[in-house]
Structure formats: structure tokens, C-alpha cells
Design a protein around this motif. Structure first.
Motif, PDB file in Angstrom:
ATOM      1  N   ARG A 187     138.498  64.747 -17.149  1.00 21.23           N
ATOM      2  CA  ARG A 187     139.554  64.509 -18.136  1.00 21.23           C
ATOM      3  C   ARG A 187     140.894  64.206 -17.475  1.00 21.23           C
ATOM      4  N   GLY A 188     141.063  64.628 -16.214  1.00 18.67           N
ATOM      5  CA  GLY A 188     142.320  64.327 -15.543  1.00 18.67           C
ATOM      6  C   GLY A 188     142.505  65.214 -14.326  1.00 18.67           C
ATOM      7  N   PRO A 189     143.375  64.790 -13.393  1.00 17.02           N
ATOM      8  CA  PRO A 189     143.625  65.585 -12.188  1.00 17.02           C
ATOM      9  C   PRO A 189     144.513  66.791 -12.501  1.00 17.02           C
ATOM     10  N   ILE A 190     144.293  67.856 -11.748  1.00 15.14           N
ATOM     11  CA  ILE A 190     145.146  69.044 -11.831  1.00 15.14           C
ATOM     12  C   ILE A 190     145.999  69.148 -10.576  1.00 15.14           C
ATOM     13  N   SER A 191     145.367  68.808  -9.442  1.00 12.50           N
ATOM     14  CA  SER A 191     146.071  68.764  -8.161  1.00 12.50           C
ATOM     15  C   SER A 191     145.345  67.766  -7.283  1.00 12.50           C
ATOM     16  N   GLU A 192     145.729  67.675  -6.017  1.00  9.51           N
ATOM     17  CA  GLU A 192     145.069  66.738  -5.097  1.00  9.51           C
ATOM     18  C   GLU A 192     143.610  67.103  -4.858  1.00  9.51           C
ATOM     19  N   THR A 193     143.247  68.345  -5.097  1.00 12.38           N
ATOM     20  CA  THR A 193     141.865  68.786  -4.831  1.00 12.38           C
ATOM     21  C   THR A 193     141.174  69.336  -6.070  1.00 12.38           C
ATOM     22  N   GLU A 194     141.799  69.224  -7.243  1.00  8.67           N
ATOM     23  CA  GLU A 194     141.230  69.803  -8.457  1.00  8.67           C
ATOM     24  C   GLU A 194     141.252  68.791  -9.599  1.00  8.67           C
ATOM     25  N   ALA A 195     140.236  68.881 -10.456  1.00  2.14           N
ATOM     26  CA  ALA A 195     140.180  68.012 -11.633  1.00  2.14           C
ATOM     27  C   ALA A 195     139.632  68.795 -12.815  1.00  2.14           C
ATOM     28  N   TRP A 196     140.135  68.429 -14.001  1.00  2.00           N
ATOM     29  CA  TRP A 196     139.688  69.042 -15.251  1.00  2.00           C
ATOM     30  C   TRP A 196     138.397  68.336 -15.677  1.00  2.00           C
ATOM     31  N   VAL A 197     137.318  69.135 -15.915  1.00  4.07           N
ATOM     32  CA  VAL A 197     136.004  68.568 -16.219  1.00  4.07           C
ATOM     33  C   VAL A 197     135.740  68.627 -17.720  1.00  4.07           C
ATOM     34  N   ASN A 198     135.251  67.526 -18.260  1.00  3.07           N
ATOM     35  CA  ASN A 198     134.800  67.494 -19.647  1.00  3.07           C
ATOM     36  C   ASN A 198     133.587  68.421 -19.776  1.00  3.07           C
ATOM     37  N   SER A 199     133.678  69.404 -20.646  1.00  5.20           N
ATOM     38  CA  SER A 199     132.622  70.421 -20.749  1.00  5.20           C
ATOM     39  C   SER A 199     131.270  69.837 -21.146  1.00  5.20           C
ATOM     40  N   ASP A 200     131.275  68.685 -21.820  1.00  4.13           N
ATOM     41  CA  ASP A 200     130.011  68.056 -22.231  1.00  4.13           C
ATOM     42  C   ASP A 200     129.359  67.275 -21.088  1.00  4.13           C
ATOM     43  N   GLU A 201     130.067  67.110 -19.971  1.00 10.14           N
ATOM     44  CA  GLU A 201     129.562  66.276 -18.882  1.00 10.14           C
ATOM     45  C   GLU A 201     129.323  67.068 -17.587  1.00 10.14           C
ATOM     46  N   ILE A 202     129.228  68.383 -17.703  1.00 10.40           N
ATOM     47  CA  ILE A 202     129.055  69.204 -16.503  1.00 10.40           C
ATOM     48  C   ILE A 202     127.749  68.854 -15.794  1.00 10.40           C
ATOM     49  N   ALA A 203     126.677  68.658 -16.557  1.00 10.57           N
ATOM     50  CA  ALA A 203     125.392  68.298 -15.940  1.00 10.57           C
ATOM     51  C   ALA A 203     125.508  66.966 -15.206  1.00 10.57           C
ATOM     52  N   ALA A 204     126.244  66.005 -15.790  1.00 13.20           N
ATOM     53  CA  ALA A 204     126.416  64.702 -15.137  1.00 13.20           C
ATOM     54  C   ALA A 204     127.204  64.832 -13.843  1.00 13.20           C
ATOM     55  N   VAL A 205     128.212  65.700 -13.830  1.00 14.07           N
ATOM     56  CA  VAL A 205     128.990  65.929 -12.609  1.00 14.07           C
ATOM     57  C   VAL A 205     128.100  66.498 -11.510  1.00 14.07           C
ATOM     58  N   LYS A 206     127.306  67.498 -11.859  1.00 14.63           N
ATOM     59  CA  LYS A 206     126.401  68.106 -10.871  1.00 14.63           C
ATOM     60  C   LYS A 206     125.417  67.078 -10.330  1.00 14.63           C
ATOM     61  N   ARG A 207     124.818  66.315 -11.227  1.00 18.11           N
ATOM     62  CA  ARG A 207     123.803  65.343 -10.821  1.00 18.11           C
ATOM     63  C   ARG A 207     124.398  64.261  -9.934  1.00 18.11           C
ATOM     64  N   THR A 208     125.580  63.767 -10.297  1.00 21.03           N
ATOM     65  CA  THR A 208     126.211  62.690  -9.525  1.00 21.03           C
ATOM     66  C   THR A 208     126.549  63.149  -8.112  1.00 21.03           C
ATOM     67  N   LEU A 209     127.137  64.312  -7.982  1.00 18.74           N
ATOM     68  CA  LEU A 209     127.515  64.805  -6.658  1.00 18.74           C
ATOM     69  C   LEU A 209     126.288  65.188  -5.833  1.00 18.74           C
ATOM     70  N   TYR A 210     125.262  65.713  -6.486  1.00 13.70           N
ATOM     71  CA  TYR A 210     124.026  66.039  -5.774  1.00 13.70           C
ATOM     72  C   TYR A 210     123.422  64.776  -5.166  1.00 13.70           C
ATOM     73  N   THR A 265     136.031  78.464 -13.535  1.00 10.83           N
ATOM     74  CA  THR A 265     136.694  78.558 -14.831  1.00 10.83           C
ATOM     75  C   THR A 265     138.194  78.801 -14.637  1.00 10.83           C
ATOM     76  N   HIS A 266     139.014  77.946 -15.249  1.00 11.64           N
ATOM     77  CA  HIS A 266     140.476  78.107 -15.187  1.00 11.64           C
ATOM     78  C   HIS A 266     140.901  79.317 -16.024  1.00 11.64           C
ATOM     79  N   ASP A 267     142.054  79.866 -15.718  1.00 11.97           N
ATOM     80  CA  ASP A 267     142.560  81.013 -16.473  1.00 11.97           C
ATOM     81  C   ASP A 267     142.692  80.708 -17.963  1.00 11.97           C
ATOM     82  N   ASP A 268     142.871  79.429 -18.300  1.00  9.62           N
ATOM     83  CA  ASP A 268     142.998  79.038 -19.700  1.00  9.62           C
ATOM     84  C   ASP A 268     141.650  78.720 -20.351  1.00  9.62           C
ATOM     85  N   GLY A 269     140.558  78.904 -19.603  1.00 10.59           N
ATOM     86  CA  GLY A 269     139.232  78.794 -20.193  1.00 10.59           C
ATOM     87  C   GLY A 269     138.484  77.503 -19.969  1.00 10.59           C
ATOM     88  N   TYR A 270     139.128  76.461 -19.468  1.00 12.48           N
ATOM     89  CA  TYR A 270     138.401  75.205 -19.261  1.00 12.48           C
ATOM     90  C   TYR A 270     137.820  75.158 -17.833  1.00 12.48           C
TER      91      TYR A 270
END
Length: 646
Positions: free
Chosen positions: A244-267, A214-219
Motif C-alpha cells: 500500500r505504500g512505503p513506511i521507511s527505506e526498509t519498511e512497507a505497508w502490506v495489503n492484508s488481502d495480499e499477504i500470501a502473494a507477498v510470501k509467494r513472490t519473495l519465496y 504487526t505495526h503498533d496500529d494493527g496493520y
């Protein structure tokens, strides 16, 4: 009537060898890589023990040994080996005999001990382990990093227990660091395997390459261990709308509605995601457990609290619900319990108020019958997945979500509930298997498997192992037999399932167990009515009114009604006491899970129970019955087969 009995021994699972190379310190026998016992141990013959003798037995693969063989193994003279063997004979541990090709051979005084000893064989390139007569210690250690594939070979001279080490087993291994995991492996495997340990190390490292926080700003942020993983794995494989977009070379902002999809894809890409988000646990829940946990249940709970996610997997009667209530109390936050039916919601309410200090005022139900939100809320999957109710569930801060009968999660309706956010996720299932091979999605969306193998619970006496028998019933009705012969494939399945001779066989079986509480399972409504009429007992199906179902189930629980004919409605999610006798009259075309669930109706802490599976002889039901029961056999349940005479 005479029966012809034979043991049921399902074929061993086969796995092709991996494409990676074999260890250099191994031999190949019958196409498989097995350890070669070529190392010698410098051991004085005077200290030769019976265990040392057995080591040579394993190495030579012979039940009798000469002094020369022992000498080669321990790098000593033949005379020194003979002195050690003589000493063991004097102590009564060995016997000897003169034979023509060698002056003397030695063998254990109790030859049966050879069959009863533990023997561990490692197939490193296939990552498989076969164990004959494993001790409780060995099984406990193996359960931490390997998956029990088959345990049908538990008698001397049979194939033994088959374990397989999978990616997900290493990812979920309950160790603080890699060294502890490797130490556990070395404590039970016959030798170190550099090839296997390199693979294990690589999998262990993969499990910490991606983190959700969780980012300091809540996302929510997805963080990768390096730029290459973010660019070539995450951004290439994860759907565009999930990031939703890159934050740095190793970080990205995740759409909160797609967290399960992110986990499943990387798994699925081979990178399990560590979830370190700061999630709201809701209002504090002040409750205590009033039940006493068994040691293995406490171990389940401890593992779950450490991981914050997982699936309790164990046979019916092993106490998954009690363990889940213990986890709920330990988390101490607002809890949502998802169930597949209203009947199961009522059962959960009773279990919660019986085994904890929670009261009816603390527990709410939210489904078609009632809609209450309380500190502990029980909802059906269907209701929780509906758009008009989602905002309510999304707005809560759930400390824990419990997914009962979690094997349904990959189905579209049930999957929607996995998008709800919670600090902890816990699934429950006796049978997390699916015919569509989507078991991995269960552990991806909810968490890794946590459990004890069934055979261990049978042996320890926590769950009584049922006696399971497949009975092949002949045709005794010429009209039915002729109809089967001339029917197409789909109709053949129904006609074989409804073989009229099964009614006579059910009468025979009830006669063998006249006082047993009996459940008779059917898949066809007309067959259920016919059997119920023939036996003068009730038939319960989905068409039975809710209040009448409740009344009949209560009568069965209280012992007023000793026999019920039931449809698939009783396969899961119904609070029925475990039966003493279960007969599967039809339903053999169903899933492996259905066969296990029906057998589970006979599993309880004490007493002997019997499951009879009726299959029409010479029909496809024979294959279906064996397929369903093979899954049970792999769990450690002994299966037999009987052919009924004409």
C-alpha cells in the motif's frame, strides 16, 4: 501360467553440474566431482584399527591392500604399516594372501563387510550426496538439511541413497544458528567443502532478510534487512497492489488481502519470509491428547511448534493425523480443519474425539450437509473458498488451520483458503507432488516440509513396506487387440486400460490371496461394473449414493465385505482400513500421487500386504506404470516386474 520376473530399478536422477566452479580439493571422475583422499593422517601403525583399514579401502577403491598403500595413507614406513596389519590379522580382523605382484595383500576376514559398510560420497558443486548402506544416525542427520531423492539402491553393489541439498532444505533446517547446521553437515560428510559451506551460508542468511510483523496500529509491515533489498527485490517483484505504500527505506505497508502473494513472490525470488505477526489465536481451547506419540511424531510436532508452520509428510499409516491432533492440543487455540470431502470431515470428527479429550460438542462441521462453528471447526475447501462464507471464516481468530491433503492447495479453488489468517498453519500429505511442478507453492503458502523418510519408517517397523509388482498382461481378446491397433491415441489409452484379460488376471491374484481384504481400483465406470459383475462384489463410485457408499465402506471395515471395486473416489479422503491386497486395474495415466495413494491403501503397522499394478503388454500402460511406481521406488519401496505368458 508362468511369470517372467525381474527387479525394477528406475534410472538414477541426473542433475547437470552447477555453473559455479568446482572445489580445488577434488578430482573429476566420469564427469563428476568427487573427493580426493590425498590427505594423510599421522597415525602410529601400532594403533591401526579396522576402521583405519577401511578408510584406505575407500581411498584406494580396492578391496585388498598392500602394506605400501597403508603406509602412504598414514605417512609411516612400510614396516610400521606391516606391523599394524599383522596385528589385525592376529586379532582375526584381517586375512592375507601372497600374490605375484606384491609379497602380501590384506583383506577383511569377512569380505561381505565391505559391501555392508556405510560409504558417503559428496558431489559439492551439484550439492548431491550418495550413501551406500547409511546408518540410522547418518540418515537422521542428512534429513535435517538434505532432501532424499532416491533410495532404490539399498542392496550391496547398487547405487545407494541419493540426497540433494536444496535452497528450501537450508531455509527450513531445524537449527538455532548456522554453526549448528554446519556442525551437523560435517558430522556425516566425508570432508569439509568450503565451496558447499559458502553456498549453505549464503542460503541461511537469505532466510532472514524479510520479516512480516504487526505495526503498533494493527496493520502488517514488510521489513527488509537493508534498503537495497527493499528497493531492488521487494518493490521490483511484488505486485503493486500488494504494497500500500512505503513506511521507511526498509519498511512497507502490506495489503492484508495480499499477504500470501507477498510470501509467494519473495519465496520464488529466493527470499523466504519470516512471519512474526501478532495473530489472534481466538478463544483458548482446553483439550488433552489421549494417544501416545511415537518419537518421530513428537519430533514432527516439536519442529512445527518451533516454526509455527509446516507440512507433515510421511507414508500412509505413519500417523500424520494423530500428530496433527497433538499439534492442535499444543497450540490450544480455535482451530479450522480444511478437508476435500464430507466423508473426510466425518472421519476427522471421529479421530478428534477418539484421540483427545474433545467431545462432539467441541467439534463442528461446516459444509453442504451442515453448518456449525465450534472451537474446532471442520470445513471443506470448497465451502471455505466461497465468497458468501468467507466473511464468517475471516472474522474468526484461528490459532491453527490444518490443511488436509495439502497437495491440492495450488489449485485455484483450494488456494483461496490460504488467504485465511491463522497464528499457525499445518499441512498434511503423504504425497506433496504435482504433475504441474507446483510443489514449491505448497511449502510457500503453508510452510516447509516436516517428516521422516519412508524407508526409515519401514526399517523401524512403524509402517509395513508393501510388496509392489507390475504385471504386464497380454491381449487374449483379438477384437480388443485389433481395436487398439486401429484406434487414435486417446482411445488407445482407454482400450488398453480395459483389456478384458485383466479380469482373468484379477481372478488369478485373488486365488493366490483368497482370504485377503481386497481393493480393486479402476478409472472407468463401465470397467468397474464389468469387474464387479464378474466377481460378484460391489462397485463404489462417485455415482453411488452417499448412504450406500457409507454402508459398503462400513461393511469392508468390519470384514463383512472382503472385496470392493472402487473408482478414484477411494484414492484419498475416505476412511478405509488398509487393505491386504490392492489391484490397480486401470488409472495408469494418472499422476505419481495417485499411484502412491493407491499403494498407501496397503500400508499399515503390521503384516504383509501386496499391490499389483496391471498394465497391458506392448501398450503405453507399460511406461505409465513405471512412471507411477518410480515415485514409490524413490521413497524406499521395492518394486518388481512380471510378464504374464500368453
Amino acid at each position: 501360467m508362468t511369470d517372467s520376473d525381474r527387479d525394477f530399478d528406475p534410472p538414477a536422477d541426473s542433475t547437470d553440474a552447477d555453473s559455479d566452479g568446482a572445489d580445488t580439493d577434488s578430482d573429476v571422475i566420469d564427469g563428476d566431482t568427487v573427493p580426493a583422499d590425498t590427505d594423510t593422517t599421522d597415525l602410529p601403525a601400532s594403533s591401526l584399527s579396522l576402521d583405519d583399514f577401511y578408510e584406505v579401502v575407500d581411498a584406494e577403491e580396492r578391496p585388498v591392500l598392500t602394506a605400501s598403500q597403508v603406509a602412504r595413507r598414514f605417512d609411516c614406513s612400510r614396516e610400521e604399516a606391516k606391523q599394524g596389519l599383522d596385528a589385525l590379522e592376529t586379532a582375526g580382523k584381517l586375512d592375507s594372501a601372497d600374490v605375484e605382484h606384491d609379497p602380501v595383500v590384506w583383506y577383511p576376514s569377512t569380505v561381505g563387510d565391505l559391501a555392508g559398510r556405510e560409504r558417503v560420497v559428496l558431489f559439492p558443486t551439484r550439492r548431491e550426496i550418495v550413501v551406500d548402506e547409511p546408518t540410522q544416525y547418518t540418515r537422521a542427520q542428512l534429513a535435517q538439511f538434505a532432501h532424499l531423492v532416491d533410495s532404490t539402491g539399498t542392496e550391496p553393489g547398487t547405487r545407494g541413497y541419493l540426497y540433494r541439498i536444496r535452497q528450501e532444505d537450508i531455509w527450513a533446517a531445524p537449527f538455532d544458528d548456522l554453526d549448528d547446521l554446519l556442525a551437523a553437515m560435517r558430522s556425516v560428510l566425508p570432508r569439509e567443502s568450503p565451496h558447499l559451506e559458502e553456498w549453505v551460508t549464503a542460503q541461511w542468511e537469505r532466510a532472514s532478510q524479510f520479516i512480516l510483523r504487526t505495526h503498533d496500529d494493527g496493520y502488517t509491515v514488510l521489513e527488509a534487512a537493508n534498503e537495497n533489498l527493499m528497493g531492488n527485490v521487494a518493490q521490483q517483484k511484488i505486485p503493486e497492489d500488494a504494497l500500500r505504500g512505503p513506511i521507511s527505506e526498509t519498511e512497507a505497508w502490506v495489503n492484508s488481502d495480499e499477504i500470501a502473494a507477498v510470501k509467494r513472490t519473495l519465496y520464488e525470488a529466493g527470499y523466504p519470509v519470516a512471519d512474526d505477526r501478532d495473530l489472534d489465536t481466538g478463544d483458548a481451547l482446553d483439550a488433552e491428547l489421549t494417544a501416545t506419540l511415537r518419537d518421530y511424531q513428537q519430533a514432527w510436532v516439536d519442529t512445527f511448534l518451533d516454526q509455527q508452520a509446516g507440512v507433515f509428510v510421511g507414508p500412509p499409516g505413519s500417523g500424520k493425523t494423530i500428530a496433527a491432533i497433538a499439534a492442535l492440543v499444543a497450540v490450544g487455540g480455535e482451530t479450522l480443519i480444511l478437508v476435500p470431502s464430507r466423508e473426510l470431515a466425518a472421519q476427522w470428527r471421529e479421530e478428534l474425539t477418539t484421540h483427545s479429550t474433545l467431545t462432539d460438542a467441541d467439534v463442528g462441521e461446516y459444509h453442504g450437509g451442515t453448518k456449525e462453528i465450534r472451537p474446532v471447526t471442520i470445513a471443506t475447501y470448497q465451502t471455505a473458498g466461497m465468497d458468501r462464507h468467507r466473511q464468517l471464516f475471516d472474522s474468526r481468530g484461528w490459532g491453527l488451520i490444518i490443511y488436509d491433503e495439502v497437495q491440492h492447495i495450488p489449485s485455484p479453488i483450494f488456494r483461496r483458503s490460504t488467504q485465511l489468517q491463522a497464528a499457525h498453519r499445518l499441512g498434511l500429505s503423504a504425497t506433496p507432488v504435482r504433475e504441474d511442478d507446483k510443489e514449491k507453492e505448497i511449502f510457500t503458502l503453508i510452510g516447509p516440509s516436516i517428516g521422516t523418510d519412508w524407508a526409515a519408517l519401514f526399517e523401524a517397523g512403524f509402517v509395513a513396506e508393501p510388496e509392489v509388482q507390475i504385471r504386464y498382461v497380454p491381449w487374449r481378446d483379438d477384437d480388443a487387440k485389433n481395436a487398439y491397433s486401429s484406434a487414435d491415441s486417446q482411445d488407445r489409452h482407454r482400450i488398453a486400460a480395459q483389456n478384458p484379460a485383466k479380469i482373468d488376471e484379477i481372478r488369478t491374484l485373488r486365488g493366490r490371496h483368497p482370504d485377503a481384504k481386497t481393493l480393486i481400483f479402476v478409472d472407468y465406470l463401465d470397467q468397474g461394473e464389468e469387474i464387479a459383475d464378474a466377481l460378484d462384489v460391489p462397485f463404489i463410485s462417485g455415482e453411488t449414493a452417499h448412504h450406500e457408499r457409507q454402508r459398503q465402506f462400513a461393511a469392508f471395515r468390519d470384514g463383512e465385505q472382503r472385496t470392493l471395486v472402487v473408482s478414484r473416489i477411494a484414492d484419498e479422503g475416505i476412511d478405509l482400513p488398509n487393505a491386504e491386497l490392492a489391484v490397480v486395474a486401470s488409472g495408469l495415466g494418472g499422476s505419481r500421487r495417485q499411484g502412491t495413494q493407491r499403494a498407501g491403501r496397503t500400508m499399515r503397522p503390521v503384516g504383509n500386504a501386496v499391490l499389483y499394478v496391471l498394465a497391458t503388454r506392448g501398450s503405453r500402460e507399460e511406461d505409465f506404470a513405471q512412471r507411477q511406481m518410480r515415485h514409490l521406488a524413490g521413497k524406499g519401496v521395492r518394486i518388481s516386474e512380471t510378464t504374464i505368458s500368453e
